[in-house]
Design a protein around this motif. Structure first.
Motif, PDB file in Angstrom:
ATOM      1  N   SER A 184      23.344   5.489  13.739  1.00 46.50           N
ATOM      2  CA  SER A 184      22.041   5.802  14.334  1.00 46.50           C
ATOM      3  C   SER A 184      21.059   6.184  13.239  1.00 46.50           C
ATOM      4  N   SER A 185      19.843   5.700  13.370  1.00 45.43           N
ATOM      5  CA  SER A 185      18.770   6.033  12.440  1.00 45.43           C
ATOM      6  C   SER A 185      17.557   6.501  13.232  1.00 45.43           C
ATOM      7  N   ASP A 186      17.064   7.691  12.900  1.00 44.79           N
ATOM      8  CA  ASP A 186      15.849   8.232  13.494  1.00 44.79           C
ATOM      9  C   ASP A 186      14.752   8.165  12.443  1.00 44.79           C
ATOM     10  N   ILE A 187      13.699   7.424  12.754  1.00 46.85           N
ATOM     11  CA  ILE A 187      12.696   7.058  11.760  1.00 46.85           C
ATOM     12  C   ILE A 187      11.333   7.572  12.185  1.00 46.85           C
ATOM     13  N   THR A 188      10.564   8.080  11.244  1.00 46.62           N
ATOM     14  CA  THR A 188       9.159   8.383  11.450  1.00 46.62           C
ATOM     15  C   THR A 188       8.361   7.655  10.374  1.00 46.62           C
ATOM     16  N   PHE A 189       7.144   7.240  10.715  1.00 41.44           N
ATOM     17  CA  PHE A 189       6.324   6.513   9.753  1.00 41.44           C
ATOM     18  C   PHE A 189       4.855   6.782  10.052  1.00 41.44           C
ATOM     19  N   ALA A 190       4.038   6.704   9.019  1.00 37.70           N
ATOM     20  CA  ALA A 190       2.609   6.932   9.175  1.00 37.70           C
ATOM     21  C   ALA A 190       1.866   6.289   8.025  1.00 37.70           C
ATOM     22  N   SER A 191       0.631   5.889   8.304  1.00 36.24           N
ATOM     23  CA  SER A 191      -0.255   5.357   7.282  1.00 36.24           C
ATOM     24  C   SER A 191      -1.675   5.771   7.643  1.00 36.24           C
ATOM     25  N   ASP A 192      -2.440   6.202   6.649  1.00 36.98           N
ATOM     26  CA  ASP A 192      -3.810   6.633   6.915  1.00 36.98           C
ATOM     27  C   ASP A 192      -4.731   5.465   7.250  1.00 36.98           C
ATOM     28  N   GLU A 193      -4.386   4.283   6.728  1.00 38.22           N
ATOM     29  CA  GLU A 193      -5.248   3.119   6.926  1.00 38.22           C
ATOM     30  C   GLU A 193      -4.449   1.866   6.626  1.00 38.22           C
ATOM     31  N   GLN A 194      -4.716   0.789   7.374  1.00 43.78           N
ATOM     32  CA  GLN A 194      -4.062  -0.478   7.091  1.00 43.78           C
ATOM     33  C   GLN A 194      -5.027  -1.635   7.325  1.00 43.78           C
ATOM     34  N   SER A 195      -4.796  -2.712   6.575  1.00 42.54           N
ATOM     35  CA  SER A 195      -5.589  -3.926   6.711  1.00 42.54           C
ATOM     36  C   SER A 195      -4.680  -5.108   6.409  1.00 42.54           C
ATOM     37  N   ILE A 196      -4.597  -6.062   7.329  1.00 43.05           N
ATOM     38  CA  ILE A 196      -3.711  -7.210   7.169  1.00 43.05           C
ATOM     39  C   ILE A 196      -4.502  -8.483   7.477  1.00 43.05           C
ATOM     40  N   THR A 197      -4.405  -9.469   6.609  1.00 39.55           N
ATOM     41  CA  THR A 197      -5.082 -10.752   6.774  1.00 39.55           C
ATOM     42  C   THR A 197      -4.049 -11.873   6.805  1.00 39.55           C
ATOM     43  N   PHE A 198      -4.181 -12.764   7.796  1.00 38.04           N
ATOM     44  CA  PHE A 198      -3.309 -13.926   7.924  1.00 38.04           C
ATOM     45  C   PHE A 198      -4.138 -15.194   7.784  1.00 38.04           C
ATOM     46  N   ASN A 199      -3.590 -16.171   7.080  1.00 34.09           N
ATOM     47  CA  ASN A 199      -4.198 -17.489   6.977  1.00 34.09           C
ATOM     48  C   ASN A 199      -3.149 -18.538   7.308  1.00 34.09           C
TER      49      ASN A 199
END
Length: 515
Positions: A184-199
């Motif tokens: 079992s894995s208990d995970i927390t995650f956070a990011s102040d800002e994200q930007s993703i571009t797809f082409n």
């Protein structure tokens, strides 16, 4: 609102956070490397490298991950470059990765055909630290900035190439993993800002290339995830067995200031542009032996679409708030499991351009639209759909049984309020799958449904002002009066319809027998 590629990108990052899964006693760099290798087998892969000792740990070069895909459709190989495992001298181990690394992925098909691409990762202040005991291990990640780019060319069929660029600021992640018969894995995650571009470029009907560029941004994103897997691993060709063995995935994410933009063009000509935004966008998913549940609320949502090749066609609207939930069982069972579909949409307003297309004179009320749907029930599967290799044989062995049997359906609430009219309803039915004759192969229902409508007469008058032929309106109103009755308790312009199916299969509308 999220593309599949967006979800896969986030899943890839989260996967890195829960790879270290088995707990250690007196952690050493050798323990960590052995664990990483063992963790790769959970999903049917194999991690290998050329290892050499250094004064404070291990250097790993030519690190590769190999995995055969289910159903003999080929294999993938990921070259992960090199990294170091360093003994920090206080019971912790740090993974040191270069400030800029390029990883290559290659797919090889069953006939020997192959294509691939490269992922480049660069970072500022990226730390990866393992700590814990033999019973429990904690893996902490942190980065001031993380940049990821993916470029895949030479794809088969119509898709010519695909690329992605992502930036994450203020990234923090932690996984706490316990091992035993289940991992079992208990995970927390956070990011102040994200930007993703797809082409993406592709050929359609021999014409093209047609290029689509998508940009997804958000402010703060945070969430939690719990992953439980059998220590023997997961067979992707039979996820039913993994779920029955105790597999669980429970994930929640929360985003603020979410936005997307997508432009499709051919050469220098833009074919379509669309955008969306939300003040907040949350989502959750839980998957286990009892089934799957997906839900998520959105606030202050905006959607726009434009097609310059069709002048004047610019569509847009706003939703003050919306929430949706879907629940369903997944595994074959002798008993019925719960199902649910719930939608609550409040304050849908359409742009004037949208209204002008159908109501240029402004005859219809343009009050915000509201919709509520609350439908619950039960069903059971007679097919193990997630045992993919055996679905066809199971269907052939059903004889006269239905692959999916409904048990009950309850309309707890229905409300649609728009253009000055309102429809509401409630009802409940049970279903008998032993009787497939009364309703032409469908399980025989038994129960009652009540529908109410307000403001339809006033709406019909406004439709006449819009120029809709009078005979069409009159015919519709006559049909309404035929299958409904006056609902004086709710006003002069109100109708009610009660549909009932009795145990013998008879169907009644307001007491009048239809079948």
């Amino acid at each position: 609102m999220q593309t599949l590629a967006t979800r896969l990108t986030r899943a890839a990052f989260l996967g890195a956070t829960f790879l270290p899964g088995t707990a250690f006693a007196d952690l050493t760099t050798g323990d960590v490397w052995t664990h990483l290798q063992q963790s790769s087998t959970t999903f049917g892969g194999a991690l290998s490298a050329e290892t050499s000792a250094r004064g404070d740990g291990l250097t790993l070069q030519n690190v590769t991950f190999d995995m055969s895909l289910p159903f003999d459709i080929g294999a993938v190989k990921v070259d992960l470059g090199a990294f170091d495992l360093i003994d920090m001298g206080d019971g912790r181990v740090e993974m040191i990765v270069p400030e800029s690394s390029t990883y290559t992925l290659t797919y090889t098909g069953p006939e020997g055909e192959s294509f691939g691409g490269a992922m480049t990762m660069s970072h500022q202040g990226f730390t990866n630290i393992f700590s814990g005991t033999s019973e429990e291990i904690t893996f902490d990640q942190k980065a001031a900035r993380l940049d990821i780019s993916i470029d895949v060319g030479g794809l088969p069929d119509e898709i010519q190439d695909f690329s992605m660029n992502g930036t994450y600021l203020g990234l923090v992640g932690q996984s706490v993993t316990k091992s035993g018969q289940m991992t079992s894995s208990d995970i927390t995650f956070a990011s102040d800002e994200q930007s993703i571009t797809f082409n993406q470029s592709m050929m359609i009907d021999g014409e093209g290339p047609i290029t689509t560029t998508s940009v997804m941004k958000s402010g703060r994103i945070e969430g939690e995830m719990r992953m439980v897997t059998p220590s023997t691993g997961i067979d992707f060709s039979n996820l039913a067995k993994a779920l029955r063995d105790g597999m669980v995935m429970d994930m929640t994410t929360r985003m603020s200031d979410y936005s997307t933009e997508q432009v499709t063009s051919q050469g220098d000509t833009m074919m379509m542009a669309q955008s969306s935004s939300a003040k907040s966008y949350d989502s959750s998913m839980k998957l286990d032996a009892s089934g799957v549940t997906i839900s998520g609320p959105v606030e202050d949502f905006r959607l726009q679409m434009e097609m310059p090749m069709m002048p004047g066609l610019a569509l847009g609207g706003n939703i003050a708030s919306m929430s949706a939930t879907m629940q369903a069982p997944l595994l074959a069972d002798d008993s019925f499991g719960p199902v649910a579909v719930k939608l609550d949409l409040n304050g849908l307003t359409l742009d004037d351009m949208v209204w002008a297309m159908g109501d240029p004179m402004g005859a219809l009320p343009r009050d915000p639209i509201h919709m509520t749907l609350d439908l619950t029930g039960t069903l059971k599967h007679n097919i193990e759909w997630l045992d993919f290799a055996n679905v066809e044989a199971s269907l052939m062995a059903l004889d006269d049984m239905l692959p999916v049997e409904p048990g009950s359906a309850t309309l707890n609430a229905l409300r649609l309020s728009a253009v000055g009219a309102e429809i509401t309803g409630e009802g409940a039915f049970t279903f008998d799958s032993t009787d497939l004759e009364s309703f032409d192969g469908l399980p025989r229902p038994e129960g009652k449904l009540t529908l109410r409508a307000k403001g339809l007469t006033a709406l019909s008058q406004k439709l006449a002002q819009m120029g809709i032929p009078a005979e069409q309106i009159t015919g519709s109103m006559m049909m309404l009066e035929m299958f409904s009755a006056a609902d004086a308790a709710n006003g002069d312009d109100a109708r009610i319809t009660t549909l009932e199916v009795t145990p013998d299969g008879s169907v009644f509308a307001n007491g009048m027998q239809l079948q």
